[in-house]
Design an enzyme around this catalytic site. Structure first.
Site, PDB file in Angstrom:
ATOM      1  N   TRP A 348     -31.829   7.265 -97.675  1.00  0.00           N
ATOM      2  CA  TRP A 348     -30.397   7.102 -96.978  1.00  0.00           C
ATOM      3  C   TRP A 348     -30.693   4.970 -96.950  1.00  0.00           C
ATOM      4  O   TRP A 348     -29.457   5.092 -96.281  1.00  0.00           O
ATOM      5  CB  TRP A 348     -30.783   6.805 -95.451  1.00  0.00           C
ATOM      6  CG  TRP A 348     -31.940   6.269 -94.277  1.00  0.00           C
ATOM      7  CD1 TRP A 348     -32.711   6.038 -95.263  1.00  0.00           C
ATOM      8  CD2 TRP A 348     -31.806   6.270 -92.833  1.00  0.00           C
ATOM      9  NE1 TRP A 348     -34.236   5.264 -94.217  1.00  0.00           N
ATOM     10  CE2 TRP A 348     -32.948   5.198 -92.759  1.00  0.00           C
ATOM     11  CE3 TRP A 348     -30.806   6.216 -92.176  1.00  0.00           C
ATOM     12  CZ2 TRP A 348     -33.058   5.188 -91.857  1.00  0.00           C
ATOM     13  CZ3 TRP A 348     -31.026   5.852 -91.036  1.00  0.00           C
ATOM     14  CH2 TRP A 348     -32.328   5.431 -90.936  1.00  0.00           C
ATOM     15  N   ASP A 349     -31.056   4.649 -97.520  1.00  0.00           N
ATOM     16  CA  ASP A 349     -31.108   3.656 -97.558  1.00  0.00           C
ATOM     17  C   ASP A 349     -29.443   2.994 -98.276  1.00  0.00           C
ATOM     18  O   ASP A 349     -28.494   1.806 -97.659  1.00  0.00           O
ATOM     19  CB  ASP A 349     -32.238   2.560 -98.181  1.00  0.00           C
ATOM     20  CG  ASP A 349     -33.344   2.949 -97.420  1.00  0.00           C
ATOM     21  OD1 ASP A 349     -34.101   3.435 -97.282  1.00  0.00           O
ATOM     22  OD2 ASP A 349     -34.126   1.852 -98.275  1.00  0.00           O
ATOM     23  N   GLU A 489     -40.479   6.941 -88.755  1.00  0.00           N
ATOM     24  CA  GLU A 489     -41.702   7.554 -89.650  1.00  0.00           C
ATOM     25  C   GLU A 489     -43.347   7.650 -89.052  1.00  0.00           C
ATOM     26  O   GLU A 489     -43.966   7.724 -89.502  1.00  0.00           O
ATOM     27  CB  GLU A 489     -41.175   6.855 -91.036  1.00  0.00           C
ATOM     28  CG  GLU A 489     -40.583   7.233 -91.204  1.00  0.00           C
ATOM     29  CD  GLU A 489     -39.493   6.890 -92.787  1.00  0.00           C
ATOM     30  OE1 GLU A 489     -38.675   7.042 -93.399  1.00  0.00           O
ATOM     31  OE2 GLU A 489     -40.636   6.501 -93.009  1.00  0.00           O
ATOM     32  N   LYS A 602     -41.566   2.899 -85.726  1.00  0.00           N
ATOM     33  CA  LYS A 602     -41.721   1.406 -86.890  1.00  0.00           C
ATOM     34  C   LYS A 602     -40.381   0.871 -86.892  1.00  0.00           C
ATOM     35  O   LYS A 602     -40.700  -0.777 -87.992  1.00  0.00           O
ATOM     36  CB  LYS A 602     -42.227   2.408 -88.233  1.00  0.00           C
ATOM     37  CG  LYS A 602     -42.355   2.544 -89.284  1.00  0.00           C
ATOM     38  CD  LYS A 602     -42.001   3.179 -91.086  1.00  0.00           C
ATOM     39  CE  LYS A 602     -41.902   2.570 -92.450  1.00  0.00           C
ATOM     40  NZ  LYS A 602     -41.641   3.322 -93.065  1.00  0.00           N
ATOM     41  N   GLN A 603     -39.674   1.468 -86.753  1.00  0.00           N
ATOM     42  CA  GLN A 603     -38.013   0.575 -86.514  1.00  0.00           C
ATOM     43  C   GLN A 603     -37.179   1.154 -86.269  1.00  0.00           C
ATOM     44  O   GLN A 603     -37.384   1.609 -85.673  1.00  0.00           O
ATOM     45  CB  GLN A 603     -38.134   1.190 -88.965  1.00  0.00           C
ATOM     46  CG  GLN A 603     -37.718   2.579 -88.856  1.00  0.00           C
ATOM     47  CD  GLN A 603     -37.565   2.988 -90.383  1.00  0.00           C
ATOM     48  OE1 GLN A 603     -38.699   3.108 -90.891  1.00  0.00           O
ATOM     49  NE2 GLN A 603     -36.175   2.897 -90.773  1.00  0.00           N
TER      50      GLN A 603
END
Length: 769
Positions: A348-349, A489, A602-603
């Site tokens: 998806w980056d 994640e 995580k993000q």
């Protein structure tokens, strides 16, 4: 820290990144950061001479191969190395780990996309030499790598020998992807190595040739050709060079594959390579291509902080080098073409972090990247069927168009059990399907490209919506999405991840909207798509299920639950891990199962939801969620800080936004000398551009309309950048006092600037007071 960013002066200012002393332990970082590429291939910047800890790499986009059948997943193979050159100077092999380095710099010139090394070396025997190495991967001729080496003996005459050729014995961390092919020397000059991938049956053909010059006089030393398994090289016999005389060696190499759209055969490739010119002529064409195709196309100017100007140029440099703009059968790997990390797969980056750059700066390339997703629908359909769903279920990691899912099943060791950790993303990280639909819609709103929508876009929106209606689970009087991984994640098998649910709902609503539009405006196209995707049946399911899909709402503190159980999990002190120089330091103390039961993110997860669907949430909700989630976010993904920076700008905290931008821009350029060993961080590179244009520049598209609300950092005096809006190129200049927007097209552009609707006539400039 050996990387310096202030060595450029005058016209070179903020264009150069320089390694000021040789660090054998930091080879991987510099090989990736200094990597050269043109979208067709990417070359890690390993030196001509070899070292113990180097990772040489040449990756040709879209040439995936799988080794050992089903035991490994498809990956981008490391093609033959054509850059190695072994010099012996008066009996001493040139090696910077031997002798003494009296002066050294290695510089990547972003403007010209050329890498150079300047070395003053004293050999173990005591002789001194000046050596200058330069190289580039041509943007003008996508097949060509060119190198030049100039050697000057400073203390005595020189007897020079050279071994150089093509080494096809390269592997991907031990995996050999190529079978033996034909080796040959043409006309005592051009070396050829053919190779064939073991499973995908792609033909590679590599060529190299050398030219020698001594004080502007061409010469050809005597030589002997050697051939070995997957290797061909020439040993050039000793040549006498006088003290203070300079000998120049040029090596021009080329790689061609049967995947090339213009591929004919090996003989045609040889003819094309034979026709290429010398280094200087090739370089001039390459330099002109970078000037016209890149720096004049994306002229972003930042005044106030020199490093920031260099950082955005670094981002554009790598966005250009990593993107296969020549072929819509290919996409962008998470490490671009700069290393083996993530096996060259697309995530998806691309759609969420990289594509916005092209959508607003070069829509033609953006369209091609989205066409890749359209062409890969069959693989997405197969993944849906394999998982007992309908429609197009896009893979978390993508390679070949028809591959479907290529995420590895096993990852790093579990610190507690000592066993490999299962990678669940390929099974249950499903939001990518909605992310692709979002990117399609975003592209359409910015460009108005109706042709794309009719050929690709509507089908992508409908096919993804068909998947979501089949994925939703009926729970009482509502629908839910259970057992997934969201953007965070560190949380596996969660129910009702807010990002996933909201994006799925958005996907369904957009499919309904465009179905209704086509029903009125293009019933023939709708009929065609209806037959393929059973739209009469699915349309009713979209409406029923979208209306009942559970969307986690803000609680009494205005916090949106990241998932059903996140807010009830254990809270620990994350300060030691947030301050750690090593990404993933948390897993030195805990395993993933333990982290899964803690309020650790995580993000950006809820944060990226607030960014992508920003007009669905109030400023108060955004602030409350920032205050809650950012302290619990480790930013262990390179995707994270760019999103947080943009949201900090939206929330009016300029200092925090700039601080996050600084950290994002130093993921690859910063002092961590191991951060980029496996390759540069493609999503972070795209995120840097988004921070500058969408965050500080304030560019947004909301409900199909263009908005501009700049938040210039206090340290900047000026920001200038271009964007395309529905066919018109706008050149925007933001200062601390004013905003100027120049419409370079003939069409009137309507937008909202700082809350006020304005119209800018064609070929006119609007300036605030």
């Amino acid at each position: 820290m050996s990387l310096k960013y202030d060595r450029g002066t005058s016209e070179s200012k903020n264009w150069r990144i320089t390694e000021t002393h040789f660090q054998p332990e930091a080879l991987g970082k510099v090989e990736a950061v200094f990597s050269l590429g043109n979208g067709y291939m990417g070359l890690r910047s390993a030196t001509e001479e070899r070292y113990a800890h180097e990772v040489r790499g040449n990756f040709v986009a879209g040439t995936f191969n799988k080794f050992l059948g089903d035991k490994e997943v498809t990956e981008l193979p490391n093609a033959a190395d054509m850059t190695e050159m072994i010099f012996t100077l008066n009996g001493d092999m040139f090696q910077l780990t031997d002798g003494d380095i009296l002066d050294f710099d290695r510089t990547l010139n972003l403007k010209d996309a050329e890498l150079s090394r300047h070395i003053h070396w004293r050999s173990p025997s005591g002789s001194e030499y000046k050596l200058i190495f330069t190289r580039f991967v041509s943007l003008d001729n996508k097949h060509i790598i060119a190198q030049k080496v100039a050697i000057t003996p400073l203390s005595s005459d020189l007897t020079l020998t050279l071994r150089s050729g093509i080494n096809g014995q390269m592997t991907n961390t031990g995996t050999q992807h190529f079978k033996e092919g034909v080796l040959r020397l043409y006309n005592q000059k051009i070396m050829k190595l053919e190779a064939h991938t073991t499973e995908s049956n792609i033909d590679f053909v590599h060529f190299s040739r050398h030219a020698f010059k001594k004080e502007n006089t061409n010469f050809t030393p005597k030589n002997t050709i050697f051939m070995d398994r997957r290797k061909i090289f020439i040993a050039f016999e000793p040549e006498k060079i006088k003290k203070n005389e300079t000998v120049t060696i040029e090596k021009v190499s080329g790689v061609y594959t049967s995947r090339d759209k213009d591929w004919v055969d090996v003989d045609t490739a040889l003819a094309n390579f034979t026709a290429t010119s010398d280094y200087d002529t090739l370089f001039q064409a390459h330099r002109n291509a970078w000037k016209s195709q890149v720096w004049e196309q994306y002229p972003i100017q930042i005044e106030g902080v020199d490093f920031d100007q260099l950082a955005i140029r670094f981002a554009i440099y790598h966005l250009t080098g990593m993107t296969p703009a020549h072929d819509n059968r290919m996409n962008i790997g998470a490490k671009g073409l700069s290393g083996e990390g993530y096996k060259g797969h697309a995530f998806w980056d691309t759609e969420i972090f990289v594509l916005p750059f092209f959508t607003t700066s070069n829509p033609k390339i953006a369209r091609q990247l989205l066409e890749y997703r359209s062409l890969s629908i069959p693989g997405a359909v197969r993944k849906a069927i394999d998982n007992n769903y309908e429609g197009a279920m896009f893979p978390w990691e993508s390679a070949w168009l028809e591959d479907g899912e290529v995420t590895p099943v096993w990852g790093a060791a579990d610190i507690i059990t000592g066993e490999p950790t299962k990678i669940w993303s390929g099974f249950i990280e499903q939001h990518i399907t909605a992310d692709i639909a979002f990117a399609v819609w975003q592209y359409y709103q910015f460009t108005g490209d109706q042709d794309f929508m009719e050929k690709h876009g509507y089908e992508l929106l409908f096919a993804t919506a068909v998947f979501w209606q089949s994925r939703l689970e009926e729970k009482g009087n509502r629908y839910e999405i259970t057992g997934v991984v969201g953007p965070d994640e560190y949380k596996e098998h969660v129910d009702n991840n807010a990002f996933t649910n909201y994006m799925a709902h958005w996907n369904l609503k957009k499919a309904i909207h465009y179905h209704d539009l086509l029903q009125k405006g293009n019933p023939e196209l709708l009929a065609s798509l209806s037959a393929k995707w059973d739209l009469p049946n699915n349309y009713q399911k979209w409406k029923e299920k979208a209306a009942k899909l559970y969307l986690p709402q803000p609680n009494t503190e205005l916090v949106i639950p990241q998932d059903d159980t996140y807010l009830s999990k254990k809270i620990i002190d994350l300060a030691p891990y947030k301050e750690a120089s090593q990404v993933g330091a948390l897993f030195l103390d805990y395993n993933l199962d333990q982290v899964n039961d803690m309020q650790i993110t995580k993000q950006a997860d809820v944060m990226i939801l607030l960014y992508l669907l920003e007009n669905e949430f109030s400023p108060e909700v955004k602030q409350a969620n920032w205050d809650y989630y950012e302290p619990k976010t480790l930013h262990d993904s390179s995707l994270s800080r760019a999103t947080h920076s943009i949201l900090a700008s939206d929330l009016g905290d300029k200092d925090l936004a700039y601080s996050m931008f600084e950290k994002a821009s130093r993921i690859d350029l910063g002092p961590n000398m191991k951060s980029s060993d496996a390759g540069i961080h493609a999503a972070s590179i795209g995120g840097i551009w988004q921070v500058v244009v969408n965050g500080f520049g304030g560019v947004r598209m909301l409900d199909g309309k263009l908005y501009l609300h700049p938040h210039l950092p206090e340290k900047w005096t000026t920001l200038q950048f271009p964007i395309y809006w529905q066919g018109s190129r706008l050149e925007i200049k933001v200062t601390q006092e004013a905003v100027a927007i120049t419409n370079t097209s003939n069409n009137t552009v309507v937008l909202t600037l700082n809350g006020t609707a304005i119209s800018i006539l064609g070929n006119a400039t609007f300036t605030t007071n």
